[in-house]
Design a protein around this motif. Sequence first.
Motif, PDB file in Angstrom:
ATOM      1  N   SER A 162       0.731  -1.191  -0.105  1.00 51.82           N
ATOM      2  CA  SER A 162      -0.041   0.079  -0.054  1.00 51.82           C
ATOM      3  C   SER A 162       0.776   1.206   0.006  1.00 51.82           C
ATOM      4  O   SER A 162       0.451   2.366  -0.654  1.00 51.82           O
ATOM      5  CB  SER A 162      -0.823  -0.137   1.286  1.00 51.82           C
ATOM      6  OG  SER A 162      -0.286   0.289   2.494  1.00 51.82           O
ATOM      7  N   LYS A 163       2.054   1.274   0.787  1.00 53.28           N
ATOM      8  CA  LYS A 163       2.956   2.477   0.923  1.00 53.28           C
ATOM      9  C   LYS A 163       3.682   2.626  -0.410  1.00 53.28           C
ATOM     10  O   LYS A 163       3.903   3.934  -0.798  1.00 53.28           O
ATOM     11  CB  LYS A 163       3.707   2.475   2.037  1.00 53.28           C
ATOM     12  CG  LYS A 163       2.857   2.386   3.341  1.00 53.28           C
ATOM     13  CD  LYS A 163       1.878   3.632   3.553  1.00 53.28           C
ATOM     14  CE  LYS A 163       1.292   3.836   4.915  1.00 53.28           C
ATOM     15  NZ  LYS A 163       0.393   5.008   5.055  1.00 53.28           N
ATOM     16  N   PHE A 164       3.915   1.511  -1.044  1.00 52.31           N
ATOM     17  CA  PHE A 164       4.881   1.914  -2.492  1.00 52.31           C
ATOM     18  C   PHE A 164       3.671   2.273  -3.498  1.00 52.31           C
ATOM     19  O   PHE A 164       4.047   3.065  -4.301  1.00 52.31           O
ATOM     20  CB  PHE A 164       5.056   0.483  -2.924  1.00 52.31           C
ATOM     21  CG  PHE A 164       6.557   0.202  -2.513  1.00 52.31           C
ATOM     22  CD1 PHE A 164       7.488   0.378  -3.872  1.00 52.31           C
ATOM     23  CD2 PHE A 164       7.159  -0.292  -1.663  1.00 52.31           C
ATOM     24  CE1 PHE A 164       8.896   0.305  -3.550  1.00 52.31           C
ATOM     25  CE2 PHE A 164       8.492  -0.550  -1.458  1.00 52.31           C
ATOM     26  CZ  PHE A 164       9.386  -0.344  -2.289  1.00 52.31           C
ATOM     27  N   ALA A 165       2.491   1.873  -3.421  1.00 49.06           N
ATOM     28  CA  ALA A 165       1.525   2.535  -4.274  1.00 49.06           C
ATOM     29  C   ALA A 165       1.176   3.830  -3.960  1.00 49.06           C
ATOM     30  O   ALA A 165       0.961   4.662  -4.852  1.00 49.06           O
ATOM     31  CB  ALA A 165      -0.046   1.736  -3.887  1.00 49.06           C
ATOM     32  N   ILE A 166       1.245   4.244  -2.741  1.00 45.33           N
ATOM     33  CA  ILE A 166       0.872   5.763  -2.549  1.00 45.33           C
ATOM     34  C   ILE A 166       2.094   6.470  -3.024  1.00 45.33           C
ATOM     35  O   ILE A 166       1.975   7.627  -3.739  1.00 45.33           O
ATOM     36  CB  ILE A 166       0.868   6.050  -1.168  1.00 45.33           C
ATOM     37  CG1 ILE A 166      -0.403   5.192  -0.513  1.00 45.33           C
ATOM     38  CG2 ILE A 166       0.966   7.459  -0.674  1.00 45.33           C
ATOM     39  CD1 ILE A 166      -0.633   5.384   1.024  1.00 45.33           C
TER      40      ILE A 166
END
Length: 260
Positions: A162-166
Amino acid sequence: MSLTVLPGGRLEGKVALITGAARGQGAAAARRFVAEGARVVAADIVDELGEKLAGELGDACVYQHLDVTDEAAWPVATARAAEAFGKLDVVVNNAGVLFFSALEQTKLADYERVIRVNQIGTFLGMRAAVGPLTEAGGGSIVNVSSVEGLAGMPYLTAYTASKFAIRGMTKVAALELGDRGIRVNSVHPGAVDTQMVTDALGGAPVDLAFVGKKVALGRVGSADEIAALVAFLASDDSSYCTGSEFVADGGATATHALKV
């Protein structure tokens, strides 16, 4: 609780919507923004704590119930900013959840829950911000990622995804919205002692000092330190910054993985 407004605040005249604002990094950001002269819509699902925060901050802050995964709730939240303060200049997508689990033991439902809050919530927040920020003549979107948006960590498959996606979505939005005067940046905190960490570790208070000893500065960070960085990105002091990662991790990402 009295709040000292900083003289010559960098956010004077700006209106911000901050998600996950009832506690932790979100509450610290709301306090910092008001101290810097902004007016704030503090959004969260923890209504009691959110209302309490708004009461502490006085007329410069209103509370809005917002489940960031609820598509229909976002226009209501952005409209609240216009109703309360006349416009919207800044959106801080801070709401998030942390979940530890070995890859082979991670249930799909748990993975999807993290993705919905952290990734989809940020997507919906950015999308909802475009119209109001365009109407305001430009503005700033600040997406809270993590050092796990820069490199992986064991037992954090869903959170890291999720944090890579952000981080990636931030760059795309910056490219699309730059000609509207809308800047979009991501913030990447390292180890910060907040309720989110406590909740993810079972709810009991955890001494994170051992984690802090592993980074260059020898300590964990504070929510106030992250709030200061978020305030910078919301302000005109960062007027030529967009599509970038801003790291506040005490030096955690300055090293490599070789063990000594």
